[in-house]
Design a protein around this motif. Sequence first.
Motif, PDB file in Angstrom:
ATOM      1  N   UNK A  99      36.242  42.336  27.454  1.00  0.00           N
ATOM      2  CA  UNK A  99      37.593  42.232  26.911  1.00  0.00           C
ATOM      3  C   UNK A  99      38.106  43.647  26.643  1.00  0.00           C
ATOM      4  N   UNK A 100      39.414  43.824  26.822  1.00  0.00           N
ATOM      5  CA  UNK A 100      40.043  45.124  26.603  1.00  0.00           C
ATOM      6  C   UNK A 100      41.264  44.959  25.723  1.00  0.00           C
ATOM      7  N   UNK A 101      41.612  46.044  25.039  1.00  0.00           N
ATOM      8  CA  UNK A 101      42.777  46.051  24.160  1.00  0.00           C
ATOM      9  C   UNK A 101      43.796  47.058  24.665  1.00  0.00           C
ATOM     10  N   UNK A 102      45.044  46.758  24.408  1.00  0.00           N
ATOM     11  CA  UNK A 102      46.117  47.731  24.579  1.00  0.00           C
ATOM     12  C   UNK A 102      46.768  47.835  23.209  1.00  0.00           C
ATOM     13  N   UNK A 103      46.500  48.939  22.553  1.00  0.00           N
ATOM     14  CA  UNK A 103      46.936  49.073  21.156  1.00  0.00           C
ATOM     15  C   UNK A 103      46.103  48.152  20.293  1.00  0.00           C
ATOM     16  N   UNK A 104      46.757  47.236  19.587  1.00  0.00           N
ATOM     17  CA  UNK A 104      46.045  46.293  18.719  1.00  0.00           C
ATOM     18  C   UNK A 104      45.873  44.927  19.375  1.00  0.00           C
ATOM     19  N   UNK A 105      46.483  44.734  20.535  1.00  0.00           N
ATOM     20  CA  UNK A 105      46.476  43.420  21.172  1.00  0.00           C
ATOM     21  C   UNK A 105      45.427  43.327  22.273  1.00  0.00           C
ATOM     22  N   UNK A 106      44.767  42.167  22.341  1.00  0.00           N
ATOM     23  CA  UNK A 106      43.821  41.911  23.412  1.00  0.00           C
ATOM     24  C   UNK A 106      44.592  41.602  24.686  1.00  0.00           C
ATOM     25  N   UNK A 107      44.076  42.055  25.804  1.00  0.00           N
ATOM     26  CA  UNK A 107      44.712  41.802  27.100  1.00  0.00           C
ATOM     27  C   UNK A 107      44.099  40.538  27.688  1.00  0.00           C
ATOM     28  N   UNK A 108      44.959  39.616  28.135  1.00  0.00           N
ATOM     29  CA  UNK A 108      44.486  38.363  28.733  1.00  0.00           C
ATOM     30  C   UNK A 108      43.834  38.619  30.081  1.00  0.00           C
ATOM     31  N   UNK A 109      42.875  37.753  30.398  1.00  0.00           N
ATOM     32  CA  UNK A 109      42.216  37.796  31.694  1.00  0.00           C
ATOM     33  C   UNK A 109      42.895  36.786  32.610  1.00  0.00           C
ATOM     34  N   UNK A 110      42.936  37.082  33.891  1.00  0.00           N
ATOM     35  CA  UNK A 110      43.579  36.190  34.847  1.00  0.00           C
ATOM     36  C   UNK A 110      42.664  35.994  36.056  1.00  0.00           C
ATOM     37  N   UNK A 111      42.426  34.730  36.464  1.00  0.00           N
ATOM     38  CA  UNK A 111      41.550  34.485  37.606  1.00  0.00           C
ATOM     39  C   UNK A 111      42.198  34.864  38.937  1.00  0.00           C
ATOM     40  N   UNK A 112      43.544  34.888  38.989  1.00  0.00           N
ATOM     41  CA  UNK A 112      44.231  35.283  40.219  1.00  0.00           C
ATOM     42  C   UNK A 112      45.545  35.960  39.861  1.00  0.00           C
ATOM     43  N   UNK A 113      45.946  36.889  40.708  1.00  0.00           N
ATOM     44  CA  UNK A 113      47.192  37.625  40.502  1.00  0.00           C
ATOM     45  C   UNK A 113      47.868  37.844  41.838  1.00  0.00           C
ATOM     46  N   UNK A 114      49.176  37.941  41.777  1.00  0.00           N
ATOM     47  CA  UNK A 114      49.955  38.270  42.970  1.00  0.00           C
ATOM     48  C   UNK A 114      50.183  39.765  42.949  1.00  0.00           C
ATOM     49  N   UNK A 115      49.780  40.435  44.013  1.00  0.00           N
ATOM     50  CA  UNK A 115      49.903  41.879  44.108  1.00  0.00           C
ATOM     51  C   UNK A 115      50.627  42.202  45.406  1.00  0.00           C
ATOM     52  N   UNK A 116      51.826  42.765  45.299  1.00  0.00           N
ATOM     53  CA  UNK A 116      52.670  43.055  46.455  1.00  0.00           C
ATOM     54  C   UNK A 116      52.876  41.823  47.322  1.00  0.00           C
ATOM     55  N   UNK A 117      53.051  40.688  46.679  1.00  0.00           N
ATOM     56  CA  UNK A 117      53.343  39.451  47.388  1.00  0.00           C
ATOM     57  C   UNK A 117      52.138  38.691  47.886  1.00  0.00           C
ATOM     58  N   UNK A 118      50.941  39.195  47.641  1.00  0.00           N
ATOM     59  CA  UNK A 118      49.724  38.541  48.111  1.00  0.00           C
ATOM     60  C   UNK A 118      48.962  38.000  46.914  1.00  0.00           C
ATOM     61  N   UNK A 119      48.657  36.711  46.950  1.00  0.00           N
ATOM     62  CA  UNK A 119      47.913  36.064  45.876  1.00  0.00           C
ATOM     63  C   UNK A 119      46.427  36.197  46.167  1.00  0.00           C
ATOM     64  N   UNK A 120      45.707  36.879  45.281  1.00  0.00           N
ATOM     65  CA  UNK A 120      44.279  37.116  45.473  1.00  0.00           C
ATOM     66  C   UNK A 120      43.550  36.674  44.218  1.00  0.00           C
TER      67      UNK A 120
END
Length: 193
Positions: A99-120
């Motif tokens: 798990x990682x934080x940005x400031x005081x907030x935890x960053x959510x994890x995502x099983x898939x993301x769209x990057x430049x129009x490609x879902x991986x």
Amino acid sequence: MSANGLNGETKENTKMEGPVLELVLFNIFVRDMDSGIKCTLSQFADDTKMCGVVDMLEGRDAIQRAQDTLERWDCANIMKFNKAKYKVRHLGHGNLRHKYKLGREWIDSSPEEKDLGVLVDEKLNMSQQCMLAAQKANCILGCIKRSVATRLRGVILPLYSALMRHHLVYCVQLSGSQHRKDMDLLEQVQRRP
């Protein structure tokens, strides 16, 4: 001869206005964002991605330090990152999913993301991307079928090429023949009458 040495012509063609100037200023503004960061920072337009290898705790700590550095840069430059868009994507087998934080907030994890129009997804599998491309192409084919009365090849082929084909070929070379079922799905759409 005029004072500017151009026989009375103005230099308006060299003036930067609007979107071009905005992009240049934005690039100048963010060029020092990666100073002091040991991880890989990739920037595309207004999108920034940070990548790092985490095979030991030192890797996790390096990514968190980079996050902290970005947070300090954010505050110093009075620029707010869109924290709702922040996602962690864990790749590889046996990933400990730190798990990682940005400031005081935890960053959510995502099983898939769209990057430049490609879902991986986290296994670098593009089956979902192929399925979505086939779905969109089928919808477009249906629209062509309902909208065009003639079935002449000379009419249908240009419509197919202009409206549908690019959905099927976009980033397909990334998956290659790795997953035959995905390629079969795309070919089935192409053979559809």
